[in-house]
Scaffold this motif. Structure first.
Motif, PDB file in Angstrom:
ATOM      1  N   PRO A 225     -58.100  16.589  -6.833  1.00 43.62           N
ATOM      2  CA  PRO A 225     -56.786  17.233  -6.925  1.00 43.62           C
ATOM      3  C   PRO A 225     -55.830  16.670  -5.886  1.00 43.62           C
ATOM      4  O   PRO A 225     -56.219  16.387  -4.761  1.00 43.62           O
ATOM      5  CB  PRO A 225     -57.099  18.717  -6.664  1.00 43.62           C
ATOM      6  CG  PRO A 225     -58.396  18.708  -5.909  1.00 43.62           C
ATOM      7  CD  PRO A 225     -59.160  17.530  -6.420  1.00 43.62           C
ATOM      8  N   ALA A 226     -54.570  16.519  -6.284  1.00 43.30           N
ATOM      9  CA  ALA A 226     -53.580  15.887  -5.405  1.00 43.30           C
ATOM     10  C   ALA A 226     -53.161  16.778  -4.259  1.00 43.30           C
ATOM     11  O   ALA A 226     -52.754  16.290  -3.203  1.00 43.30           O
ATOM     12  CB  ALA A 226     -52.347  15.487  -6.223  1.00 43.30           C
ATOM     13  N   HIS A 378     -63.604  18.911  -0.045  1.00 46.52           N
ATOM     14  CA  HIS A 378     -62.218  18.463  -0.193  1.00 46.52           C
ATOM     15  C   HIS A 378     -61.453  18.883   1.058  1.00 46.52           C
ATOM     16  O   HIS A 378     -61.672  19.985   1.588  1.00 46.52           O
ATOM     17  CB  HIS A 378     -61.568  19.100  -1.419  1.00 46.52           C
ATOM     18  CG  HIS A 378     -62.247  18.764  -2.716  1.00 46.52           C
ATOM     19  ND1 HIS A 378     -61.781  17.798  -3.578  1.00 46.52           N
ATOM     20  CD2 HIS A 378     -63.377  19.257  -3.286  1.00 46.52           C
ATOM     21  CE1 HIS A 378     -62.578  17.709  -4.627  1.00 46.52           C
ATOM     22  NE2 HIS A 378     -63.554  18.600  -4.475  1.00 46.52           N
ATOM     23  N   PHE A 379     -60.525  18.030   1.509  1.00 46.14           N
ATOM     24  CA  PHE A 379     -59.764  18.312   2.718  1.00 46.14           C
ATOM     25  C   PHE A 379     -58.269  18.244   2.412  1.00 46.14           C
ATOM     26  O   PHE A 379     -57.813  17.380   1.662  1.00 46.14           O
ATOM     27  CB  PHE A 379     -60.116  17.303   3.822  1.00 46.14           C
ATOM     28  CG  PHE A 379     -61.585  17.236   4.128  1.00 46.14           C
ATOM     29  CD1 PHE A 379     -62.180  18.183   4.948  1.00 46.14           C
ATOM     30  CD2 PHE A 379     -62.375  16.234   3.580  1.00 46.14           C
ATOM     31  CE1 PHE A 379     -63.544  18.133   5.219  1.00 46.14           C
ATOM     32  CE2 PHE A 379     -63.733  16.167   3.846  1.00 46.14           C
ATOM     33  CZ  PHE A 379     -64.321  17.124   4.665  1.00 46.14           C
ATOM     34  N   PHE A 380     -57.500  19.165   3.030  1.00 47.09           N
ATOM     35  CA  PHE A 380     -56.072  19.261   2.744  1.00 47.09           C
ATOM     36  C   PHE A 380     -55.263  19.408   4.032  1.00 47.09           C
ATOM     37  O   PHE A 380     -55.675  20.128   4.950  1.00 47.09           O
ATOM     38  CB  PHE A 380     -55.787  20.454   1.823  1.00 47.09           C
ATOM     39  CG  PHE A 380     -56.505  20.381   0.503  1.00 47.09           C
ATOM     40  CD1 PHE A 380     -55.939  19.715  -0.574  1.00 47.09           C
ATOM     41  CD2 PHE A 380     -57.755  20.959   0.343  1.00 47.09           C
ATOM     42  CE1 PHE A 380     -56.606  19.633  -1.785  1.00 47.09           C
ATOM     43  CE2 PHE A 380     -58.437  20.878  -0.861  1.00 47.09           C
ATOM     44  CZ  PHE A 380     -57.856  20.217  -1.929  1.00 47.09           C
ATOM     45  N   ASP A 381     -54.124  18.741   4.065  1.00 49.53           N
ATOM     46  CA  ASP A 381     -53.178  18.845   5.176  1.00 49.53           C
ATOM     47  C   ASP A 381     -52.377  20.131   4.983  1.00 49.53           C
ATOM     48  O   ASP A 381     -51.703  20.303   3.962  1.00 49.53           O
ATOM     49  CB  ASP A 381     -52.255  17.622   5.163  1.00 49.53           C
ATOM     50  CG  ASP A 381     -51.318  17.573   6.365  1.00 49.53           C
ATOM     51  OD1 ASP A 381     -50.728  18.614   6.710  1.00 49.53           O
ATOM     52  OD2 ASP A 381     -51.150  16.476   6.923  1.00 49.53           O
ATOM     53  N   THR A 384     -48.349  19.588   4.696  1.00 46.76           N
ATOM     54  CA  THR A 384     -47.798  19.017   3.460  1.00 46.76           C
ATOM     55  C   THR A 384     -48.447  19.596   2.207  1.00 46.76           C
ATOM     56  O   THR A 384     -47.905  19.454   1.112  1.00 46.76           O
ATOM     57  CB  THR A 384     -48.016  17.495   3.443  1.00 46.76           C
ATOM     58  OG1 THR A 384     -49.426  17.219   3.355  1.00 46.76           O
ATOM     59  CG2 THR A 384     -47.440  16.846   4.698  1.00 46.76           C
ATOM     60  N   SER A 385     -49.593  20.233   2.345  1.00 42.69           N
ATOM     61  CA  SER A 385     -50.454  20.760   1.278  1.00 42.69           C
ATOM     62  C   SER A 385     -51.131  19.643   0.475  1.00 42.69           C
ATOM     63  O   SER A 385     -51.882  19.918  -0.456  1.00 42.69           O
ATOM     64  CB  SER A 385     -49.709  21.707   0.327  1.00 42.69           C
ATOM     65  OG  SER A 385     -49.112  21.031  -0.749  1.00 42.69           O
ATOM     66  N   GLY A 386     -50.893  18.382   0.827  1.00 41.72           N
ATOM     67  CA  GLY A 386     -51.501  17.281   0.099  1.00 41.72           C
ATOM     68  C   GLY A 386     -52.957  17.079   0.453  1.00 41.72           C
ATOM     69  O   GLY A 386     -53.428  17.470   1.526  1.00 41.72           O
TER      70      GLY A 386
END
Length: 401
Positions: A225-226, A378-381, A384-386
């Motif tokens: 997922p983006a 999975h890892f997310f910023d 930015t939510s990216g």
């Protein structure tokens, strides 16, 4: 058949932007599904292709023609709506042939095409019946037949299964996918149901607030997922999303999850996040009941709810971790309460979903040990939510900006 192209397409209602700079191509013979929560702009995008909504900017092409200013009937497309919109006083045969009669197609050609489409759709025995004598699924197939029989350049579908019951929706998903692959008609399909999107599409286009979030093959959207919105929206049951603080360890990087230090090893893409809090995602299928031979990190918690689904158990386990409750995640969950990250009774605890073998003896109230596959995290910023992608990994297709 014809390709459909959106080129920086924009739609405004007064000062409200419903679709923002949409660029998307549906290839010849391809089945693309626009999916997203209510109000995300997917139906507006479909209606602009059909000519039922004027565009505020950009360009729409069907084949080699710009159709911005063409009337709907001049675009050579067919559309199936949520309501079947069948003529109750006409037979199935007459309903399917209606568009051909309006185009002055010969009676012999009408009969040939209707018989051919009826055979494909399994309606041959019902051609002389009226809509009231048909089931919901049969009426939906008649509506599809009326659209297909015209042999349009493109086929548009606006939530055609929303009026059917759950069992019939599953059957019709398979029917529509089978028919589209047999006829190879360029198709753009709109739904808010991500299960429909995942099971039917050649490619999925996820929208939010009128902006295209990600476009890719269904499995690729699921596995990579983006951003947080796509991660929380795509998947049933949903991805577990938690806060995790990264710290350096002897073997590279690690984080504390559920009161347990989890070693992540060498992850160059995470180096700049050391000492910071990030979003961590775990699909339920990558959280299993720990056994003697289970690899991965171990978590412990209390089983709050055990759902027996036949082929598996879906277990809700309270662990010592902070749920991720940012807007992207809450909106991705939508109205599905099961998809919401829920804080449990104790402060600093949350409930995560895990898939157990149906032969497990786990019961509500039991203390359980979970094995987490750290290779599939999975890892997310959080700024930015990216998604934080591995170094060298391709950018997910269709990511805005």
């Amino acid at each position: 058949m014809a390709e459909i192209q959106f080129l920086d397409v924009r739609k405004e209602y007064g000062g409200t932007v419903a679709v923002r700079d949409l660029t998307l191509t549906v290839g010849e013979g391809e089945f693309v599904v626009l999916v997203g929560p209510s109000g995300c702009g997917k139906t507006t995008a479909l209606r602009m292709v059909a000519g039922l909504e004027e565009i505020s900017g950009g360009e729409i092409r069907i084949g080699d023609r710009v159709v911005n200013d063409l009337a709907p009937r001049a675009r050579d497309i067919a559309m199936v709506f949520q309501s079947y919109a069948l003529y109750p006083h006409m037979s199935v045969r007459q309903n399917i042939a209606f568009g051909l009669r309006m185009r002055k197609v010969s009676k012999a050609e009408q009969a040939r095409r209707v018989e051919e489409i009826a055979k494909i759709l399994g309606l041959t025995e019902h051609l002389d019946r009226r809509p009231a004598q048909l089931s919901g699924g049969q009426r939906q197939r008649v509506a599809m037949g009326r659209a297909i029989v015209r042999e349009p350049r493109a086929f548009l579908m606006d939530e055609p299964l929303s009026n059917l019951d759950a069992k019939l929706r599953v059957q019709m998903r398979a029917e529509i996918a089978r028919i589209q692959r047999r006829l190879k008609v360029t198709s753009l399909y709109v739904t808010h149901d991500q299960v429909e999107a995942m099971t039917m599409a050649d490619r999925v286009a996820v929208m939010r607030h009128g902006i295209l979030q990600q476009t890719d093959a269904p499995q690729r959207v699921y596995e990579a997922p983006a951003n947080l919105f796509v991660a929380s929206f795509v998947g049933s049951p949903p991805m577990n999303l938690l806060e995790a603080r990264l710290q350096r360890s002897a073997d590279g990087l690690g984080c504390n999850l559920g009161g347990v230090e989890i070693e992540l090893g060498s992850r160059p893409e995470l180096e700049r996040y050391a000492g910071r809090t990030i979003g961590l995602g775990i699909r339920p299928e990558h959280v299993r009941e720990a056994g003697d031979d289970s690899g991965g990190a171990r978590l412990r918690g209390e089983a709050l709810l055990v759902e027996a689904l036949g082929a598996e158990l879906l277990v809700h386990v309270e662990v010592a971790a902070q749920p991720l409750l940012v807007e992207d995640v809450l909106e991705g969950a939508g109205d599905d309460e099961a998809a919401l990250p829920t804080a449990a009774t104790a402060e600093g605890a949350t409930t995560i979903l895990a898939r157990f073998d149906p032969e497990s003896r786990v019961r509500e109230g039991d203390l359980v040990e979970l094995a987490v596959d750290t290779r599939r995290l999975h890892f997310f910023d959080l700024e930015t939510s990216g998604s934080i992608r591995p170094v060298g990994a391709p950018v997910p297709a269709g990511v805005p900006g």
